[in-house]
Design a protein around this motif. Structure first.
Motif, short mmCIF file in Angstrom:
data_model
loop_
_atom_site.label_atom_id
_atom_site.label_comp_id
_atom_site.label_asym_id
_atom_site.label_seq_id
_atom_site.Cartn_x
_atom_site.Cartn_y
_atom_site.Cartn_z
N ARG A 1 0.83 -1.20 0.00
CA ARG A 1 0.00 0.00 0.00
C ARG A 1 0.85 1.24 0.00
O ARG A 1 1.96 1.26 0.53
N VAL A 2 0.30 2.28 -0.59
CA VAL A 2 0.89 3.61 -0.52
C VAL A 2 -0.21 4.53 0.00
O VAL A 2 -1.31 4.56 -0.54
N THR A 3 0.12 5.25 1.05
CA THR A 3 -0.89 6.10 1.69
C THR A 3 -0.51 7.56 1.59
O THR A 3 0.60 7.96 1.96
N GLN A 4 -1.42 8.34 1.07
CA GLN A 4 -1.29 9.79 1.07
C GLN A 4 -2.45 10.31 1.91
O GLN A 4 -3.59 10.29 1.46
N PRO A 5 -2.19 10.74 3.12
CA PRO A 5 -3.29 11.02 4.05
C PRO A 5 -4.12 12.25 3.72
O PRO A 5 -5.26 12.36 4.15
N GLU A 6 -3.54 13.17 2.95
CA GLU A 6 -4.26 14.41 2.64
C GLU A 6 -4.82 14.35 1.23
O GLU A 6 -4.09 14.15 0.28
N LYS A 7 -6.15 14.56 1.12
CA LYS A 7 -6.75 14.65 -0.22
C LYS A 7 -6.47 16.02 -0.82
O LYS A 7 -6.27 16.15 -2.02
N ILE B 1 7.05 -4.96 -4.83
CA ILE B 1 8.14 -5.67 -4.17
C ILE B 1 8.49 -6.96 -4.90
O ILE B 1 9.52 -7.55 -4.66
N TYR B 2 7.59 -7.40 -5.78
CA TYR B 2 7.86 -8.62 -6.53
C TYR B 2 8.55 -8.33 -7.85
O TYR B 2 8.69 -9.19 -8.70
N ASN B 3 8.95 -7.05 -8.01
CA ASN B 3 9.71 -6.65 -9.20
C ASN B 3 8.99 -7.07 -10.48
O ASN B 3 9.57 -7.67 -11.37
N GLN B 4 7.71 -6.71 -10.54
CA GLN B 4 6.89 -7.15 -11.66
C GLN B 4 6.98 -6.18 -12.83
O GLN B 4 6.02 -5.50 -13.17
N GLY B 5 8.17 -6.10 -13.39
CA GLY B 5 8.33 -5.32 -14.61
C GLY B 5 8.01 -3.86 -14.48
O GLY B 5 7.60 -3.22 -15.44
N GLY B 6 8.19 -3.31 -13.31
CA GLY B 6 7.98 -1.88 -13.15
C GLY B 6 6.57 -1.47 -12.83
O GLY B 6 6.26 -0.28 -12.84
N LYS B 7 5.69 -2.43 -12.57
CA LYS B 7 4.32 -2.11 -12.16
C LYS B 7 4.34 -1.14 -10.98
O LYS B 7 5.14 -1.30 -10.06
N LEU B 8 3.48 -0.15 -11.02
CA LEU B 8 3.44 0.87 -9.97
C LEU B 8 2.19 0.73 -9.13
O LEU B 8 1.10 0.46 -9.63
N ILE B 9 2.37 0.95 -7.83
CA ILE B 9 1.25 1.02 -6.90
C ILE B 9 1.16 2.46 -6.44
O ILE B 9 2.12 3.00 -5.87
N PHE B 10 0.03 3.08 -6.70
CA PHE B 10 -0.14 4.50 -6.44
C PHE B 10 -0.91 4.74 -5.14
O PHE B 10 -1.76 3.96 -4.73
N GLY B 11 -0.61 5.90 -4.54
CA GLY B 11 -1.44 6.41 -3.48
C GLY B 11 -2.68 7.05 -4.08
O GLY B 11 -2.85 7.11 -5.29
N GLN B 12 -3.55 7.55 -3.19
CA GLN B 12 -4.81 8.13 -3.63
C GLN B 12 -4.65 9.52 -4.24
O GLN B 12 -5.58 10.02 -4.87
N GLY B 13 -3.50 10.11 -4.04
CA GLY B 13 -3.26 11.43 -4.59
C GLY B 13 -3.58 12.55 -3.62
O GLY B 13 -4.47 12.43 -2.78
N THR B 14 -2.83 13.63 -3.73
CA THR B 14 -3.08 14.85 -2.96
C THR B 14 -3.18 16.02 -3.93
O THR B 14 -2.27 16.22 -4.75
N GLU B 15 -4.26 16.74 -3.84
CA GLU B 15 -4.41 17.93 -4.66
C GLU B 15 -3.78 19.11 -3.93
O GLU B 15 -4.17 19.44 -2.80
N LEU B 16 -2.78 19.71 -4.57
CA LEU B 16 -2.12 20.88 -3.99
C LEU B 16 -2.69 22.14 -4.64
O LEU B 16 -2.69 22.26 -5.87
N SER B 17 -3.13 23.04 -3.82
CA SER B 17 -3.64 24.32 -4.30
C SER B 17 -2.79 25.42 -3.68
O SER B 17 -2.73 25.54 -2.46
N VAL B 18 -2.12 26.20 -4.53
CA VAL B 18 -1.29 27.30 -4.06
C VAL B 18 -2.00 28.60 -4.38
O VAL B 18 -2.21 28.93 -5.55
#
Lengths: 111, 114
Positions: A3-9, A92-109
């Motif tokens: 899992r990848v966790t990004q706590p802030e939406k 972690i199984y080195n599956q050809g570069g497959k990526l596991i993403f977090g839910q994303g954080t929207e940054l507003s400046v």
């Protein structure tokens, strides 16, 4: 599970303020970690990866294996940094570069 | 050179119909990935191709989803008997296939199932 966790939406800061987008990952090991960014109406693109130890557009990210974190930082945010940011890790199984993403954080400046 | 391209850019279909989504990777990239981007779910991995074979299909949500790649290039993602929960942006990416290397993403296909 991997899992990848990004706590802030949503993270809202004023121009010139420091910004930190948080990312935590499960399983310590030796992960391959990335930050991808998606600006409005543009495609998802790589911002930086931990193996490069680089600074892109003023952003840096340090891998902390003890805390299993890979937070993205910038000392002085700019309006053009407003975007969706995704933290990702390689499998972690080195599956050809497959990526596991977090839910994303929207940054507003804000000006 | 040209980046990853996807077609169509938008697709509206009725529930129960089949749809095909196409991806043209960067020339010479042996690895091709499909991801799905939906509200509340973030970016989910669907399937990975190395050449024409798919060693990892673990992300396909059901047997209504299938994908193929021909000639080590173009890939097609097919969704049969579409459901409303299939509505999402489907992203394709390609890379050299080595872990740790950059994935180049296409613009996505926005699928809406009515």
């Amino acid at each position: 599970a991997q899992r990848v966790t990004q706590p802030e939406k949503l993270l809202s800061v004023f121009k010139g303020a420091p910004v930190e987008l948080k990312c935590n990952y499960s399983y310590s090991g030796s992960p391959e970690l990335f930050w991808y960014v998606q600006y409005s109406r543009q495609r998802l693109q790589l911002l930086l990866r931990h193996i490069s130890r680089e600074s892109i557009k003023g952003f840096t990210a340090d891998l902390n294996k003890g805390e299993t974190s890979f937070h993205l930082k910038k000392p002085f945010a700019q309006e053009e940094d407003s975007a969706m940011y995704y933290c990702a890790r390689g499998s972690i199984y080195n599956q050809g570069g497959k990526l596991i993403f977090g839910q994303g954080t929207e940054l507003s400046v804000k000006p | 050179g040209a980046g990853v391209s996807q077609s169509p850019s938008n697709k509206v279909t009725e529930k129960g119909k089949d749809v095909e989504l196409r991806c043209d990777p960067i020339s010479g990239h042996t690895a091709l990935y499909w991801y799905r981007q939906s509200l509340g779910q973030g970016l989910e991995f669907l399937i990975y191709f190395q050449g024409n074979s798919a060693p990892d299909k673990s992300g396909l949500p059901s047997d209504r989803f299938s994908a193929e790649r021909t000639g080590g290039s173009v890939s097609t993602l097919t969704i049969q008997r579409t459901q409303q929960e299939d509505s999402a942006v489907y992203l394709c990416a390609s890379s050299t296939g080595y872990s740790g290397y950059e994935q180049y993403f296409g613009p996505g296909t926005r699928l809406t199932v009515t």
